[in-house]
Design a protein around this motif. Sequence first.
Motif, mmCIF file in Angstrom:
data_model
loop_
_atom_site.group_PDB
_atom_site.id
_atom_site.type_symbol
_atom_site.label_atom_id
_atom_site.label_comp_id
_atom_site.label_asym_id
_atom_site.label_seq_id
_atom_site.Cartn_x
_atom_site.Cartn_y
_atom_site.Cartn_z
ATOM 1 N N TYR A 1 0.856 -1.177 0.000
ATOM 2 C CA TYR A 1 0.000 0.000 0.000
ATOM 3 C C TYR A 1 0.894 1.229 0.000
ATOM 4 N N GLN B 1 0.734 5.554 1.289
ATOM 5 C CA GLN B 1 -0.024 6.638 1.899
ATOM 6 C C GLN B 1 0.644 7.947 1.519
ATOM 7 N N GLY C 1 -1.742 13.317 3.758
ATOM 8 C CA GLY C 1 -3.145 13.662 3.971
ATOM 9 C C GLY C 1 -4.139 12.680 3.384
ATOM 10 N N GLN C 2 -3.660 11.572 2.885
ATOM 11 C CA GLN C 2 -4.551 10.587 2.260
ATOM 12 C C GLN C 2 -4.607 9.311 3.082
ATOM 13 N N GLY C 3 -5.580 8.481 2.760
ATOM 14 C CA GLY C 3 -5.644 7.158 3.363
ATOM 15 C C GLY C 3 -4.671 6.224 2.674
ATOM 16 N N LEU C 4 -4.681 4.982 3.110
ATOM 17 C CA LEU C 4 -3.814 3.994 2.495
ATOM 18 C C LEU C 4 -4.421 3.548 1.171
ATOM 19 N N PHE D 1 -4.255 0.884 -1.941
ATOM 20 C CA PHE D 1 -3.781 -0.443 -2.318
ATOM 21 C C PHE D 1 -2.991 -0.379 -3.617
ATOM 22 N N LEU E 1 3.853 1.116 2.407
ATOM 23 C CA LEU E 1 3.625 0.167 3.491
ATOM 24 C C LEU E 1 3.427 -1.230 2.938
ATOM 25 N N PHE F 1 1.020 -4.919 9.437
ATOM 26 C CA PHE F 1 1.788 -3.955 8.657
ATOM 27 C C PHE F 1 3.208 -3.771 9.184
ATOM 28 N N PRO G 1 6.610 -0.977 9.259
ATOM 29 C CA PRO G 1 6.685 0.439 9.619
ATOM 30 C C PRO G 1 6.686 1.383 8.426
#
Lengths: 115, 115
Positions: free
Chosen positions: A35, A37, A40-43, A45, A91, A106, A108
């Motif tokens: 993934y 990120q 300011g965004q989500g994860l 895919f 990630l 997940f 780090p």
Amino acid sequence: GAGVSQSPSNKVTEKGKDVELRCDPISGHTALYWYRQSLGQGLEFLIYFQGNSAPDKSGLPSDRFSAERTGGSVSTLTIQRTQQEDSAVYLCASSFTGTSHNEQFFGPGTRLTVL
Amino acid sequence: DQQVKQNSPSLSVQEGRISILNCDYTNSMFDYFLWYKKYPAEGPTFLISISSIKDKNEDGRFTVFLNKSAKHLSLHIVPSQPGDSAVYFCAAKSGVTGTASKLTFGTGTRLQVTL
């Protein structure tokens, strides 16, 4: 036991260079996911592996992105000719597959900065 | 197209009070929902999950509620503690139980628990 590990933890590169990001999943986990990120965004895919094959690579944003997994373990995400919009935290996660819903664990992350 | 939405980017709650984090989704194919917690410079850690066949799942101080007709879920933390301060991500997946599949994440809610 050891969790998911990723290397490097930070990577600064110049626009146009290639980068390789590495993920070591939890031992015995057959599924591996990438993934990213952005700020300011989500994860978001990117791709996942079941064993060494990638049944779903629908999230790869362009053909500059590729990933492989060998021996059912370590995976490498390669970004060719990096662009500034590739800057993000990348990630990796792993999970069992089996009778449960297989929560993903997940690492780090690798913070990639493209100058 | 944001299939999982967390409309509150931040939430501040006093220690000892209830924290309620909300999440909405649009894809009716989602059948399993998860909450992850993320501290700075760390990967997300799994917190709690719920299957679409249930409307509530509880684990200690954490309870997740699912309203399928409204396509809404919420995470309740009671009582809130300063160590709960983190970014909380809602995630959803679809697919056959026991198989690997990608997670679709919301953009996260930053929870701050004040003394």
